[in-house]
Design a protein around this motif. Structure first.
Motif, PDB file in Angstrom:
ATOM      1  N   ASP A  57       0.841  -1.200   0.000  1.00  0.00           N
ATOM      2  CA  ASP A  57       0.000   0.000   0.000  1.00  0.00           C
ATOM      3  C   ASP A  57       0.874   1.248   0.000  1.00  0.00           C
ATOM      4  OD1 ASP A  57      -2.363  -1.572   0.237  1.00  0.00           O
ATOM      5  OD2 ASP A  57      -2.033  -1.707   2.408  1.00  0.00           O
ATOM      6  N   LEU A  58       0.397   2.277  -0.684  1.00  0.00           N
ATOM      7  CA  LEU A  58       1.134   3.530  -0.798  1.00  0.00           C
ATOM      8  C   LEU A  58       0.885   4.421   0.414  1.00  0.00           C
ATOM      9  CD1 LEU A  58       2.928   5.317  -2.640  1.00  0.00           C
ATOM     10  CD2 LEU A  58       0.812   6.255  -3.585  1.00  0.00           C
ATOM     11  N   ILE A  59       1.977   4.960   0.956  1.00  0.00           N
ATOM     12  CA  ILE A  59       1.934   5.935   2.044  1.00  0.00           C
ATOM     13  C   ILE A  59       2.702   7.149   1.533  1.00  0.00           C
ATOM     14  CG2 ILE A  59       2.647   6.457   4.413  1.00  0.00           C
ATOM     15  CD1 ILE A  59       2.764   3.300   4.754  1.00  0.00           C
ATOM     16  N   VAL A  60       2.108   8.324   1.669  1.00  0.00           N
ATOM     17  CA  VAL A  60       2.772   9.548   1.220  1.00  0.00           C
ATOM     18  C   VAL A  60       2.935  10.483   2.412  1.00  0.00           C
ATOM     19  CG1 VAL A  60       2.659  11.540  -0.324  1.00  0.00           C
ATOM     20  CG2 VAL A  60       1.813   9.312  -1.103  1.00  0.00           C
ATOM     21  N   ALA A  61       4.180  10.785   2.737  1.00  0.00           N
ATOM     22  CA  ALA A  61       4.483  11.744   3.800  1.00  0.00           C
ATOM     23  C   ALA A  61       4.730  13.099   3.146  1.00  0.00           C
ATOM     24  CB  ALA A  61       5.699  11.295   4.588  1.00  0.00           C
ATOM     25  N   ALA A 109      -3.956   6.786  -1.478  1.00  0.00           N
ATOM     26  CA  ALA A 109      -2.808   6.586  -0.588  1.00  0.00           C
ATOM     27  C   ALA A 109      -3.214   6.978   0.825  1.00  0.00           C
ATOM     28  CB  ALA A 109      -1.622   7.441  -1.035  1.00  0.00           C
ATOM     29  N   THR A 110      -2.393   6.589   1.790  1.00  0.00           N
ATOM     30  CA  THR A 110      -2.513   7.120   3.138  1.00  0.00           C
ATOM     31  C   THR A 110      -1.588   8.328   3.186  1.00  0.00           C
ATOM     32  OG1 THR A 110      -2.917   4.937   4.086  1.00  0.00           O
ATOM     33  CG2 THR A 110      -2.119   6.650   5.596  1.00  0.00           C
ATOM     34  N   PHE A 111      -2.170   9.496   3.404  1.00  0.00           N
ATOM     35  CA  PHE A 111      -1.389  10.733   3.417  1.00  0.00           C
ATOM     36  C   PHE A 111      -1.129  11.165   4.859  1.00  0.00           C
ATOM     37  CE2 PHE A 111      -3.558  10.801  -0.661  1.00  0.00           C
ATOM     38  CZ  PHE A 111      -2.564  11.227  -1.531  1.00  0.00           C
ATOM     39  N   ILE A 112       0.132  11.463   5.146  1.00  0.00           N
ATOM     40  CA  ILE A 112       0.514  11.988   6.456  1.00  0.00           C
ATOM     41  C   ILE A 112       1.120  13.366   6.216  1.00  0.00           C
ATOM     42  CG2 ILE A 112       1.887  11.651   8.530  1.00  0.00           C
ATOM     43  CD1 ILE A 112       2.051   8.675   7.778  1.00  0.00           C
ATOM     44  N   VAL A 113       0.565  14.373   6.872  1.00  0.00           N
ATOM     45  CA  VAL A 113       1.028  15.745   6.710  1.00  0.00           C
ATOM     46  C   VAL A 113       1.773  16.155   7.974  1.00  0.00           C
ATOM     47  CG1 VAL A 113       0.336  18.122   6.211  1.00  0.00           C
ATOM     48  CG2 VAL A 113      -1.016  16.216   5.290  1.00  0.00           C
ATOM     49  N   ASP A 114       3.033  16.525   7.809  1.00  0.00           N
ATOM     50  CA  ASP A 114       3.812  16.969   8.961  1.00  0.00           C
ATOM     51  C   ASP A 114       3.253  18.305   9.474  1.00  0.00           C
ATOM     52  OD1 ASP A 114       6.552  16.310  10.372  1.00  0.00           O
ATOM     53  OD2 ASP A 114       6.459  18.494  10.099  1.00  0.00           O
ATOM     54  N   PRO A 115       3.185  18.488  10.798  1.00  0.00           N
ATOM     55  CA  PRO A 115       2.619  19.729  11.356  1.00  0.00           C
ATOM     56  C   PRO A 115       3.289  21.010  10.855  1.00  0.00           C
ATOM     57  CG  PRO A 115       2.985  18.120  13.100  1.00  0.00           C
ATOM     58  CD  PRO A 115       3.568  17.546  11.849  1.00  0.00           C
ATOM     59  N   GLN A 139      -4.456  23.994   4.605  1.00  0.00           N
ATOM     60  CA  GLN A 139      -5.695  23.435   5.150  1.00  0.00           C
ATOM     61  C   GLN A 139      -6.466  22.669   4.071  1.00  0.00           C
ATOM     62  OE1 GLN A 139      -6.336  23.734   8.520  1.00  0.00           O
ATOM     63  NE2 GLN A 139      -7.835  22.163   8.061  1.00  0.00           N
ATOM     64  N   GLU A 140      -6.542  23.246   2.880  1.00  0.00           N
ATOM     65  CA  GLU A 140      -7.220  22.589   1.744  1.00  0.00           C
ATOM     66  C   GLU A 140      -6.489  21.299   1.385  1.00  0.00           C
ATOM     67  OE1 GLU A 140      -9.841  22.549  -1.870  1.00  0.00           O
ATOM     68  OE2 GLU A 140      -9.985  23.515   0.069  1.00  0.00           O
ATOM     69  N   LEU A 141      -5.179  21.352   1.380  1.00  0.00           N
ATOM     70  CA  LEU A 141      -4.368  20.175   1.052  1.00  0.00           C
ATOM     71  C   LEU A 141      -4.680  19.019   1.999  1.00  0.00           C
ATOM     72  CD1 LEU A 141      -0.682  20.109   0.106  1.00  0.00           C
ATOM     73  CD2 LEU A 141      -1.449  18.714   1.987  1.00  0.00           C
ATOM     74  N   SER A 142      -4.697  19.283   3.295  1.00  0.00           N
ATOM     75  CA  SER A 142      -4.933  18.199   4.255  1.00  0.00           C
ATOM     76  C   SER A 142      -6.375  17.700   4.192  1.00  0.00           C
ATOM     77  CB  SER A 142      -4.558  18.613   5.678  1.00  0.00           C
ATOM     78  OG  SER A 142      -5.512  19.482   6.223  1.00  0.00           O
ATOM     79  N   GLU A 143      -7.307  18.568   3.805  1.00  0.00           N
ATOM     80  CA  GLU A 143      -8.707  18.138   3.687  1.00  0.00           C
ATOM     81  C   GLU A 143      -8.930  17.301   2.433  1.00  0.00           C
ATOM     82  OE1 GLU A 143     -11.179  21.639   4.035  1.00  0.00           O
ATOM     83  OE2 GLU A 143     -10.399  22.056   6.042  1.00  0.00           O
ATOM     84  N   ILE A 144      -8.373  17.719   1.298  1.00  0.00           N
ATOM     85  CA  ILE A 144      -8.627  17.024   0.029  1.00  0.00           C
ATOM     86  C   ILE A 144      -8.016  15.621   0.022  1.00  0.00           C
ATOM     87  CG2 ILE A 144      -6.640  17.928  -1.291  1.00  0.00           C
ATOM     88  CD1 ILE A 144     -10.184  17.531  -2.676  1.00  0.00           C
ATOM     89  N   ASN A 145      -6.925  15.425   0.736  1.00  0.00           N
ATOM     90  CA  ASN A 145      -6.304  14.094   0.741  1.00  0.00           C
ATOM     91  C   ASN A 145      -6.594  13.317   2.017  1.00  0.00           C
ATOM     92  OD1 ASN A 145      -4.459  14.972   2.709  1.00  0.00           O
ATOM     93  ND2 ASN A 145      -2.816  15.290   1.245  1.00  0.00           N
ATOM     94  N   ASP A 146      -7.471  13.852   2.873  1.00  0.00           N
ATOM     95  CA  ASP A 146      -7.806  13.182   4.140  1.00  0.00           C
ATOM     96  C   ASP A 146      -6.549  12.948   4.969  1.00  0.00           C
ATOM     97  OD1 ASP A 146     -10.288  12.779   5.089  1.00  0.00           O
ATOM     98  OD2 ASP A 146     -10.624  10.864   4.056  1.00  0.00           O
ATOM     99  N   GLY A 147      -5.667  13.926   4.964  1.00  0.00           N
ATOM    100  CA  GLY A 147      -4.356  13.766   5.609  1.00  0.00           C
ATOM    101  C   GLY A 147      -4.423  13.614   7.112  1.00  0.00           C
ATOM    102  N   ILE A 148      -3.553  12.772   7.611  1.00  0.00           N
ATOM    103  CA  ILE A 148      -3.357  12.585   9.040  1.00  0.00           C
ATOM    104  C   ILE A 148      -2.229  13.535   9.425  1.00  0.00           C
ATOM    105  CG2 ILE A 148      -2.723  10.943  10.851  1.00  0.00           C
ATOM    106  CD1 ILE A 148      -3.387   8.704   8.697  1.00  0.00           C
ATOM    107  N   ILE A 149      -2.450  14.410  10.398  1.00  0.00           N
ATOM    108  CA  ILE A 149      -1.425  15.369  10.800  1.00  0.00           C
ATOM    109  C   ILE A 149      -0.575  14.722  11.899  1.00  0.00           C
ATOM    110  CG2 ILE A 149      -0.966  17.717  11.605  1.00  0.00           C
ATOM    111  CD1 ILE A 149      -2.826  18.141   9.355  1.00  0.00           C
TER     112      ILE A 149
END
Length: 154
Positions: A57-61, A109-115, A139-149
């Motif tokens: 599975d793809l994970i994108v940090a 992908a599972t998106f993880i957004v660094d704080p 904020q839009e970026l983390s919402e559109i990709n369902d990012g985990i902060i």
């Protein structure tokens, strides 16, 4: 390369992503090249580090342009074995975009957004090819990709 940019632009229209797609004559492969092209600073850029878990599975940090990703932090954050960095072929296959142009959204992908990314109002991310960027509110970026902060930078 234009077909990748067009695919991303169509996704942005279809999903109502509030962002600006920018195409340049020079490449944006490195953080410094991208900053120069956009008339921005490296601090304004994010990079998308593609990794793969044991199941493929793809994970994108998503981290600031000057930061590096800790794969061990990613593993701990997701409670999985430490993921490995994806190959160029895997990146194209799993994101639908070439390495060097991968956007922060638009694929599964599972998106993880660094704080630290969230500290900026606007950031520049990959625009689908090495010649393009997307300017988007963090904020839009983390919402559109369902990012985990979560902190995943070294």
């Amino acid at each position: 390369m234009i077909e990748y940019e067009e695919k991303l632009k169509m996704y942005m229209v279809d999903k109502g992503v509030d962002a600006e797609h920018l195409h340049f004559e020079q490449t944006c492969h490195s953080v410094q090249e991208a900053a120069d092209a956009a008339g921005a600073t490296p601090d304004d850029l994010v990079k998308n580090i593609c990794m793969v878990n044991d199941e493929g599975d793809l994970i994108v940090a998503i981290v600031k342009g000057e930061d590096r990703v800790s794969t061990s932090r990613v593993g701990k954050a997701l409670k999985i074995e430490r993921p490995r960095t994806a190959t160029e072929n895997e990146i194209l296959e799993k994101t639908g975009f070439p390495c060097g142009g991968v956007p922060s959204f638009g694929y599964n992908a599972t998106f993880i957004v660094d704080p630290k990314v969230m500290e900026k109002e606007y950031v520049y991310s990959g625009g689908g090819s090495e010649y393009s960027l997307v300017r988007i509110k963090s904020q839009e970026l983390s919402e559109i990709n369902d990012g985990i902060i979560l902190r995943v930078r070294k």
